[in-house]
Design a protein around this motif. Structure first.
Motif, PDB file in Angstrom:
ATOM      1  N   VAL A 241      45.698  42.634  47.533  1.00  0.00           N
ATOM      2  CA  VAL A 241      45.429  43.109  46.173  1.00  0.00           C
ATOM      3  C   VAL A 241      44.776  42.004  45.351  1.00  0.00           C
ATOM      4  N   LEU A 242      45.320  40.790  45.457  1.00  0.00           N
ATOM      5  CA  LEU A 242      44.760  39.666  44.696  1.00  0.00           C
ATOM      6  C   LEU A 242      43.300  39.405  45.096  1.00  0.00           C
ATOM      7  N   LEU A 243      43.013  39.498  46.399  1.00  0.00           N
ATOM      8  CA  LEU A 243      41.639  39.262  46.857  1.00  0.00           C
ATOM      9  C   LEU A 243      40.701  40.350  46.323  1.00  0.00           C
ATOM     10  N   MET A 244      41.183  41.577  46.297  1.00  0.00           N
ATOM     11  CA  MET A 244      40.363  42.673  45.791  1.00  0.00           C
ATOM     12  C   MET A 244      40.105  42.486  44.301  1.00  0.00           C
ATOM     13  N   GLN A 245      41.137  42.023  43.583  1.00  0.00           N
ATOM     14  CA  GLN A 245      40.969  41.786  42.145  1.00  0.00           C
ATOM     15  C   GLN A 245      40.017  40.617  41.899  1.00  0.00           C
ATOM     16  N   ARG A 246      40.094  39.625  42.798  1.00  0.00           N
ATOM     17  CA  ARG A 246      39.157  38.492  42.686  1.00  0.00           C
ATOM     18  C   ARG A 246      37.724  38.998  42.780  1.00  0.00           C
ATOM     19  N   CYS A 247      37.538  40.059  43.575  1.00  0.00           N
ATOM     20  CA  CYS A 247      36.196  40.621  43.752  1.00  0.00           C
ATOM     21  C   CYS A 247      35.771  41.431  42.526  1.00  0.00           C
ATOM     22  N   PHE A 248      36.577  42.405  42.132  1.00  0.00           N
ATOM     23  CA  PHE A 248      36.135  43.349  41.089  1.00  0.00           C
ATOM     24  C   PHE A 248      36.598  42.964  39.689  1.00  0.00           C
ATOM     25  N   TRP A 249      37.891  42.697  39.563  1.00  0.00           N
ATOM     26  CA  TRP A 249      38.433  42.425  38.229  1.00  0.00           C
ATOM     27  C   TRP A 249      37.814  41.150  37.644  1.00  0.00           C
ATOM     28  N   SER A 250      37.784  40.060  38.443  1.00  0.00           N
ATOM     29  CA  SER A 250      37.194  38.812  37.958  1.00  0.00           C
ATOM     30  C   SER A 250      35.722  38.999  37.607  1.00  0.00           C
ATOM     31  N   GLY A 251      35.037  39.832  38.400  1.00  0.00           N
ATOM     32  CA  GLY A 251      33.626  40.084  38.129  1.00  0.00           C
ATOM     33  C   GLY A 251      33.405  40.754  36.786  1.00  0.00           C
ATOM     34  N   VAL A 252      34.391  41.532  36.345  1.00  0.00           N
ATOM     35  CA  VAL A 252      34.269  42.223  35.067  1.00  0.00           C
ATOM     36  C   VAL A 252      34.708  41.323  33.914  1.00  0.00           C
TER      37      VAL A 252
END
Lengths: 298, 257
Positions: A241-252
């Motif tokens: 989950v953290l890796l996925m958030q690093r991809c999308f959430w951080s990008g936003v």
């Protein structure tokens, strides 16, 4: 497999005497791609057989779940106050949790629900858990597409590190998912309790990953910095989950000071992938050992 | 001659469990009862079949015929000894193939053919023949769950017999079909025999064994009781003396089971 001779008499040079039992193993499953394709297609068709919305359910279900969490945790419990773009944070996590839950849930039941075939036909039985994992993958990909579209509309800064994190998270979780599906599908033949145990674990999973709350809250909590935080992060779904958030959430969000992650997140992901591969090896060995007892226990 | 099936000193045990739950197991162990018990289905069975032979496997119910067939077909592995086969195997294990009940007959044909090792093109080429042989008509796109036992058995047999195989296994295939279908099956099996394929035929019907086979193996409580000529084998089982009340037709075509 060699081509058949018209005489129906096998040439000893092409056809050695060998054990008629299927060789099995993941390699054999992927060697017989046509069979795998049929089993996957069948599971997809069967999942929504006799339902009006059909395949739409794989969008409707997560959408409802998302709205419920957004309302209850975000608006009522106000978790979104200190989490910028809470909706993206939540949705990225939800995709990964659902991916894992579907792989393990359907995987665990896969051999048992195909017992008619397992009892009567010689085929590599790994094909059933592997197919369940692939079906879960098919359901997840469109959701990732929706997430990507949402991020693009909001405004998204592309980063290679982010993309790498996302791919690593997805791949790592898939490896763990195949391993769990193999192990649990075999154990479930022996002890049917496993189905219920898995149901319990998967319903906990929504709360055991930083999805409805941010990792910030874990770092600030009583377990932050202790060994218990490491235990929490040892859950492959939490890391995924953290890796996925690093991809999308951080990008936003953009500003790194507003998005907190554990130290060396990518390294953690790589280590989890390595452990997952070892686990997959062990799970496959265990499956092979238990498999010979399947026909009499089903 | 080439060896087609080698069964070498094969033993197969089944575990019978009486106590399923933790509580039952605890109670049983406290009382000193055995938690599990094993049953020996096959006991040091050995024989060799040459390519092109056609074997009638006979024996009373529970003598281990189906277990032996499952080992040869590869669904099960022996506990001791080894089973070796040469070439592709097709056939039926007990009546009704491994069908998926919610799937239509059409989908089951493709799935079953794939399991038996056929490619998509091969299946398409033979699809019409299979459907015609099974004679399931407009039920082709109905889920198999709605099929009668006869239809399901016919479809299973039709798929198995259309696979290009080197070894054909037939386990009590004729038990459910009606007479025209049985006749059709017997013709196809004769053809298989003429093609030089190895035929392994389980039956209780001495008439069809006599027509179909050139060697009989009789299993008795998991051991080989007899292995040799057809008439001697049938005599060994005392199946040649007509039991009172038998219809002569049963002898002819085989009311298996």
């Amino acid at each position: 497999m060699a081509e058949l001779t018209l005489s129906h008499q096998p040439d000893p040079a092409d056809w050695p005497l060998e054990s008629p039992a299927p060789k099995g193993g993941l390699a054999e499953v992927f060697r017989r791609r046509y069979l795998l394709k049929l089993v996957v297609k069948r599971q997809l068709a069967q999942q929504y057989a006799a339902s009006v919305l059909g395949f739409m359910w794989s969008y409707v279900q997560p959408a409802i779940r998302f709205l419920v969490y957004y309302f209850a945790v975000g608006m009522v419990l106000k978790a979104h106050v200190d989490t910028p773009y809470f909706a993206i944070h939540l949705f990225a996590g939800l995709i990964m949790v659902q991916f894992f839950n579907q792989m393990v849930g359907a995987g665990t039941r896969s051999v048992w629900s195909n017992r008619r075939l397992v009892k009567k036909m010689a085929l590599p039985r790994e094909v059933f858990p592997v197919a369940s994992v692939m079906v879960a993958g098919f359901h997840t990909l469109p959701q990732i597409g929706i997430l990507a579209i949402a991020c693009t509309i909001i405004g998204f800064t592309f980063e290679w590190t982010g993309l790498l994190a996302g791919l690593l998270g997805y791949g790592m979780l898939a490896v763990w998912g195949i391993a769990f599906a193999l192990l649990f599908s075999a154990l479930n033949v022996m002890v049917r309790d496993l189905q219920n145990l898995v149901g319990t674990i998967t319903s906990f999973m929504h709360f055991m990953v930083p999805m409805i709350y941010s990792y910030n809250r874990i770092a600030d909590s009583a377990i932050g910095g202790t060994i218990w935080e490491e235990v929490y992060l040892a859950n492959p779904v939490a890391t995924g989950v953290l890796l996925m958030q690093r991809c999308f959430w951080s990008g936003v969000v953009g500003d790194p000071s507003q998005t907190l992650y554990p130290d060396d997140l990518l390294l953690r992901g790589a280590i989890m992938l390595a452990i997952g591969l070892v686990f997959l090896f062990v799970a496959q060995r265990t499956f092979r050992r238990l498999e010979s007892r399947f026909p009499e226990r089903l | 001659m080439t060896e087609s099936i080698v069964v070498d000193n094969v033993t197969k045990n089944f575990t019978m469990r009486d106590h399923r739950t933790l509580k039952q197991m605890l109670v049983a162990s406290v009382r000193g009862h055995q938690i599990s018990d094993t049953f020996r289905a096959l006991d040091q069975v050995s024989f060799t079949v040459e390519q092109g032979e056609s074997i009638g496997l006979m024996g009373l119910n529970g003598s281990g015929k189906s277990t032996l067939l499952k080992l040869i077909n590869g669904v099960m592995r022996p506990d001791e000894g080894r089973v070796l086969t040469r070439g592709r195997i097709a056939g039926l294990i007990a009546t009704g193939a491994g069908f998926h009940q919610q799937l239509s007959g059409r989908d089951n044909i493709f799935l079953n053919a794939a399991i038996l090792g056929m490619t998509e093109a091969e299946t398409r080429r033979k699809f019409d023949d299979i459907v015609e042989f099974a004679d399931i008509g407009r039920f082709l796109d109905t889920p198999v769950a709605a099929y009668s036992s006869g239809m399901s058995a016919r479809l299973g047999f039709a798929i198995a017999i259309h696979v290009d195989s080197h070894i054909f296994l037939a386990d009590e295939v004729l038990a459910v079909g009606d007479r025209p279908f049985k006749r059709k099956c017997m013709e196809r099996m004769q053809q298989i025999r003429k093609e030089g394929r190895t035929l392994f035929y389980v039956s209780h019907a001495p008439g069809s064994v006599r027509k179909m086979c050139d060697r009989v193996i009789v299993l008795e409580k998991g051991r080989i009781g007899f292995d040799g000529g057809v008439d001697e084998g049938i005599h060994y089982l005392k199946y040649d003396a007509p039991a009172p009340g038998d219809e002569p037709d049963d002898d002819d075509l085989g009311a298996d089971i």
